[in-house]
Write an enzyme that holds these catalytic residues in place. Structure first.
Site, PDB file in Angstrom:
ATOM      1  N   ASP A 106       0.924  -1.059   0.073  1.00  0.00           N
ATOM      2  CA  ASP A 106      -0.134   0.158  -0.163  1.00  0.00           C
ATOM      3  C   ASP A 106       0.841   1.272   0.090  1.00  0.00           C
ATOM      4  OD1 ASP A 106      -2.102  -1.834   0.183  1.00  0.00           O
ATOM      5  OD2 ASP A 106      -2.136  -1.580   2.285  1.00  0.00           O
ATOM      6  N   GLU A 107       2.041   1.217  -0.671  1.00  0.00           N
ATOM      7  CA  GLU A 107       2.753   2.352  -0.647  1.00  0.00           C
ATOM      8  C   GLU A 107       2.231   3.631  -1.621  1.00  0.00           C
ATOM      9  OE1 GLU A 107       4.072  -0.693  -1.311  1.00  0.00           O
ATOM     10  OE2 GLU A 107       5.212  -1.159   0.237  1.00  0.00           O
ATOM     11  N   LYS A 122       1.637   2.384  -4.894  1.00  0.00           N
ATOM     12  CA  LYS A 122       2.306   1.882  -6.331  1.00  0.00           C
ATOM     13  C   LYS A 122       1.228   2.056  -7.497  1.00  0.00           C
ATOM     14  CE  LYS A 122       2.146  -2.191  -4.271  1.00  0.00           C
ATOM     15  NZ  LYS A 122       1.968  -1.923  -2.958  1.00  0.00           N
ATOM     16  N   GLY A 158      -4.582  -4.202  -3.858  1.00  0.00           N
ATOM     17  CA  GLY A 158      -5.671  -3.331  -4.076  1.00  0.00           C
ATOM     18  C   GLY A 158      -4.860  -1.775  -4.564  1.00  0.00           C
ATOM     19  N   HIS A 159      -4.665  -1.524  -5.830  1.00  0.00           N
ATOM     20  CA  HIS A 159      -3.932  -0.483  -6.143  1.00  0.00           C
ATOM     21  C   HIS A 159      -5.088   0.577  -6.486  1.00  0.00           C
ATOM     22  CE1 HIS A 159      -0.455  -3.187  -7.216  1.00  0.00           C
ATOM     23  NE2 HIS A 159      -0.780  -3.117  -5.956  1.00  0.00           N
ATOM     24  N   GLN A 201       1.928  -6.028  -3.354  1.00  0.00           N
ATOM     25  CA  GLN A 201       2.317  -6.080  -2.187  1.00  0.00           C
ATOM     26  C   GLN A 201       3.694  -5.274  -1.757  1.00  0.00           C
ATOM     27  OE1 GLN A 201       1.305  -9.387  -3.473  1.00  0.00           O
ATOM     28  NE2 GLN A 201      -0.328  -8.420  -2.999  1.00  0.00           N
TER      29      GLN A 201
HETATM   30  P1  GDP Z   1      -0.791   0.362  -3.445  1.00  0.00           P
HETATM   31  O1  GDP Z   1      -1.482  -0.993  -2.944  1.00  0.00           O
HETATM   32  O2  GDP Z   1       0.601   0.466  -3.431  1.00  0.00           O
HETATM   33  O3  GDP Z   1      -1.195   0.784  -4.825  1.00  0.00           O
HETATM   34  O4  GDP Z   1      -1.569   1.242  -2.567  1.00  0.00           O
HETATM   35  P2  GDP Z   1      -3.096   1.643  -2.135  1.00  0.00           P
HETATM   36  O5  GDP Z   1      -3.848   2.143  -3.241  1.00  0.00           O
HETATM   37  O6  GDP Z   1      -3.393   0.353  -1.440  1.00  0.00           O
HETATM   38  O7  GDP Z   1      -2.738   2.591  -0.870  1.00  0.00           O
HETATM   39  C1  GDP Z   1      -2.431   3.918  -1.164  1.00  0.00           C
HETATM   40  C2  GDP Z   1      -3.220   5.080  -0.639  1.00  0.00           C
HETATM   41  O8  GDP Z   1      -2.590   6.439  -0.813  1.00  0.00           O
HETATM   42  C3  GDP Z   1      -4.513   5.287  -1.727  1.00  0.00           C
HETATM   43  O9  GDP Z   1      -5.850   5.584  -1.199  1.00  0.00           O
HETATM   44  C4  GDP Z   1      -4.046   6.325  -2.675  1.00  0.00           C
HETATM   45  O10 GDP Z   1      -5.142   7.031  -3.006  1.00  0.00           O
HETATM   46  C5  GDP Z   1      -3.468   7.227  -1.763  1.00  0.00           C
HETATM   47  N1  GDP Z   1      -2.281   8.051  -2.059  1.00  0.00           N
HETATM   48  C6  GDP Z   1      -1.345   7.637  -2.801  1.00  0.00           C
HETATM   49  N2  GDP Z   1      -0.339   8.560  -3.088  1.00  0.00           N
HETATM   50  C7  GDP Z   1      -0.568   9.616  -2.192  1.00  0.00           C
HETATM   51  C8  GDP Z   1      -0.295  10.786  -1.790  1.00  0.00           C
HETATM   52  O11 GDP Z   1       0.944  11.203  -2.061  1.00  0.00           O
HETATM   53  N3  GDP Z   1      -0.623  11.540  -0.627  1.00  0.00           N
HETATM   54  C9  GDP Z   1      -2.026  11.080  -0.490  1.00  0.00           C
HETATM   55  N4  GDP Z   1      -2.576  11.883   0.530  1.00  0.00           N
HETATM   56  N5  GDP Z   1      -2.633   9.824  -0.728  1.00  0.00           N
HETATM   57  C10 GDP Z   1      -1.818   9.138  -1.584  1.00  0.00           C
HETATM   58  P1  IMO Z   2      -0.836  -4.195  -2.182  1.00  0.00           P
HETATM   59  O1  IMO Z   2      -0.621  -4.566  -3.464  1.00  0.00           O
HETATM   60  C1  IMO Z   2      -1.029  -4.747   2.046  1.00  0.00           C
HETATM   61  C2  IMO Z   2      -1.001  -8.655   3.641  1.00  0.00           C
HETATM   62  C3  IMO Z   2      -2.171  -9.264   4.107  1.00  0.00           C
HETATM   63  C4  IMO Z   2      -1.618 -10.048   5.318  1.00  0.00           C
HETATM   64  C5  IMO Z   2      -0.463 -10.650   4.418  1.00  0.00           C
HETATM   65  C6  IMO Z   2      -0.811 -12.094   3.845  1.00  0.00           C
HETATM   66  O2  IMO Z   2      -2.090  -3.413  -2.337  1.00  0.00           O
HETATM   67  O3  IMO Z   2       0.194  -3.355  -1.662  1.00  0.00           O
HETATM   68  P2  IMO Z   2      -2.544 -12.777   1.871  1.00  0.00           P
HETATM   69  O4  IMO Z   2      -3.793 -12.542   1.193  1.00  0.00           O
HETATM   70  O5  IMO Z   2      -1.439 -12.262   0.681  1.00  0.00           O
HETATM   71  O6  IMO Z   2      -2.276 -14.051   2.043  1.00  0.00           O
HETATM   72  O7  IMO Z   2      -2.193 -11.863   2.803  1.00  0.00           O
HETATM   73  O8  IMO Z   2      -0.127  -9.861   3.335  1.00  0.00           O
HETATM   74  N1  IMO Z   2      -1.203  -8.145   2.117  1.00  0.00           N
HETATM   75  C7  IMO Z   2      -1.216  -6.935   1.878  1.00  0.00           C
HETATM   76  N2  IMO Z   2      -0.822  -5.775   2.658  1.00  0.00           N
HETATM   77  N3  IMO Z   2      -1.205  -4.456   0.735  1.00  0.00           N
HETATM   78  C8  IMO Z   2      -1.251  -5.461  -0.140  1.00  0.00           C
HETATM   79  O9  IMO Z   2      -1.313  -5.424  -1.511  1.00  0.00           O
HETATM   80  C9  IMO Z   2      -1.261  -6.734   0.470  1.00  0.00           C
HETATM   81  N4  IMO Z   2      -1.744  -8.161   0.193  1.00  0.00           N
HETATM   82  C10 IMO Z   2      -1.583  -8.747   0.928  1.00  0.00           C
HETATM   83  O10 IMO Z   2      -3.111  -8.209   4.989  1.00  0.00           O
HETATM   84  O11 IMO Z   2      -0.992  -9.452   6.333  1.00  0.00           O
HETATM   85 MG    MG Z   3      -3.035  -1.618  -2.035  1.00  0.00          MG
END
Ligand code: GDP
Ligand code: IMO
Ligand code: MG
Length: 420
Positions: A12-13, A15, A39-40, A221
């Site tokens: 969830d960085e 990406k 979840g991107h 991840q």
């Molecule tokens: P991913 O899994 O690495 O693609 O990241 P996620 O989508 O799960 O989580 C990132 C969250 O941070 C999402 O809700 C994005 O809309 C939000 N986001 C991404 N970049 C930024 C940023 O620079 N600032 C803020 N406030 N939110 C961001």
């Molecule tokens: P993105 O791509 C954050 C975590 C789960 C759990 C562990 C194992 O959005 O960054 P799994 O379902 O893979 O067996 O779960 O990994 N996890 C994530 N945490 N972002 C994800 O994907 C994740 N995918 C799995 O919460 O701790």
């Molecule tokens: Mg995510």
């Protein structure tokens, strides 16, 4: 030529947003591991969309997207995602290719994931319950079904055979939920999946590379969730690090050029397992609130804490990171003081290495404190205009990691990104 973009923390960085930003510079965006546990989040025309399996280049007309062999694919989720993407006026099948070697997630894999987690009680992984672990187990256990099998007339027979095996396992867990609805959905969804472009992924991508096309491999991840190098057993079941690109797409290591590591300006984790810099106080709560830290796949609140440079340095090492993208820097806008963990105290000894078994150790993070910038950075477009305190914070991170921060993301919007 292949560049890699991946997460350096526990996922969830941000990406998805960054891939979407870089996509116009590439011909192909390819997912190489993971599945619907990802979840991107992207913002398209100001509207939010969360992608789980479809690569984040799907909204760019001239970009080809590939789901590589290293992914585990859920047909039901794919169909739902296809519909979501269609609501934006994009035909998700047009620019999307799926490798025939990609393993399928079956309804029984989801049931097994749930049964396994339930049996673990307090020691549960905190899995997303999408069937990831069981699907990869069937891959390495040499039992799984692959996308290419969909084209075989014996697919249903193969499915029933594997289902029987899974049923015995489910019985041993005492799991007796009715999954017939899941199965119905599954068979509908695989009919739909048959209409996608199913290709030999390794020839497909290598031919494109030979033609001089540019590929961006999109990680899912994060490095600390890697099955080998993460905080085992609280990890996912695939190699999330750059090495996974070779096995997950069929490209040779010398084809990889840039490895772009994405890190938040702080740190989060969802699910169980060690997290040395986790904050259990109101600062952690504040990060969660301002950062809107709730899982994009499961909606679970994310655990929050300060940036962990020990873990980031480790992630840079195992990935060969060549540049960093720092996301969510704006979330720190209001903080008076910031902390960055620079070493771990374990049994009174200071160290800068990630230990073998983080799970069983009491790790005391040591911090360096920084003055916050207390400025709204969300509208800044040039790095020169960034507050001095922020420049100092980033310079310190650059120096500690020996890798430059090349982009800073200052908001979730498509245009909220600054070249450092
Ligand atoms: P991913 O899994 O690495 O693609 O990241 P996620 O989508 O799960 O989580 C990132 C969250 O941070 C999402 O809700 C994005 O809309 C939000 N986001 C991404 N970049 C930024 C940023 O620079 N600032 C803020 N406030 N939110 C961001
Ligand atoms: P993105 O791509 C954050 C975590 C789960 C759990 C562990 C194992 O959005 O960054 P799994 O379902 O893979 O067996 O779960 O990994 N996890 C994530 N945490 N972002 C994800 O994907 C994740 N995918 C799995 O919460 O701790
Ligand atoms: Mg995510």
């Amino acid at each position: 030529m292949v560049d890699v973009l991946l997460g350096l923390q526990w996922g969830d960085e941000g990406k998805g947003k960054i891939v979407d930003y870089f996509a116009p510079q590439y011909d192909i965006i390819a997912r190489f591991q993971g599945g619907p546990n990802a979840g991107h989040t992207l913002y398209v025309k100001g509207e939010k969309i969360v992608l789980h399996q479809i690569p984040s280049g799907i909204f760019h007309e001239n970009t080809t997207n590939l789901i590589g062999n290293g992914v585990v694919l859920d047909a039901v989720t794919l169909k739902k995602e296809y519909d979501k993407v269609a609501a934006f006026g994009v035909d998700g099948r047009k620019n999307l290719y799926i490798s025939e070697r990609t393993h399928l997630i079956l309804p029984t894999h989801r049931a097994l994931d749930k049964a396994s987690e339930l049996s673990k009680g307090n020691e549960k992984i905190g899995s997303t319950l999408k069937g990831i672990g069981p699907a990869y187990m069937d891959k390495t256990g040499r039992n799984g079904l692959r996308v290419g099998d969909l084209l075989d007339k014996n697919f249903t027979t193969q499915y029933i055979k594997l289902r029987l095996k899974h049923q015995r396992l489910l019985d041993s867990f005492g799991f007796n939920e009715d999954i017939s609805e899941w199965e119905e959905e599954f068979f509908e969804a695989i009919e739909f999946m048959r209409t996608f472009k199913i290709v030999n992924g390794e020839y497909f991508i290598n031919e494109k590379i030979r033609e001089g096309k540019k590929v961006l491999a999109e990680g899912a991840q994060g490095s600390m969730l890697d099955v080998d190098f993460g905080t085992f057993p609280f990890v996912t079941s695939s190699n999330t690090i750059s090495a996974g690109v070779c096995t997950g797409l069929g490209v040779a290591p010398q084809k990889i050029k840039e490895v772009i590591g994405v890190t938040k300006a702080y740190c989060t984790r969802v699910g169980s397992g060690p997290f040395p810099t986790e904050l259990h106080d109101e600062t952690g709560e504040r990060l969660r609130k301002i950062g809107n830290e709730f899982g994009a796949t499961t909606g679970r609140p994310r655990r929050c804490g300060w940036i962990d440079l020990v873990a980031l340095d480790f992630a840079c090492m195992v990935n060969g990171v060549t540049q960093l993208v720092m996301t969510k820097a704006d979330v720190l806008d209001a903080f008076e003081e910031l902390s960055a963990c620079t070493s771990y105290g374990i049994d009174g000894v200071q160290q800068k290495m990630v230990p073998y078994q983080m799970t069983k150790l009491a790790i005391e993070p040591n911090y360096v404190q920084y003055k916050g910038w207390q400025t709204d950075i969300t509208r800044i477009t040039e790095s020169d205009s960034l507050p001095a305190e922020m420049k100092t914070y980033i310079k310190f991170i650059n120096e500690y990691l020996g890798v430059p921060v090349t982009y800073i993301s200052n908001g979730p919007g498509r245009d909220q990104i600054i070249k450092a």
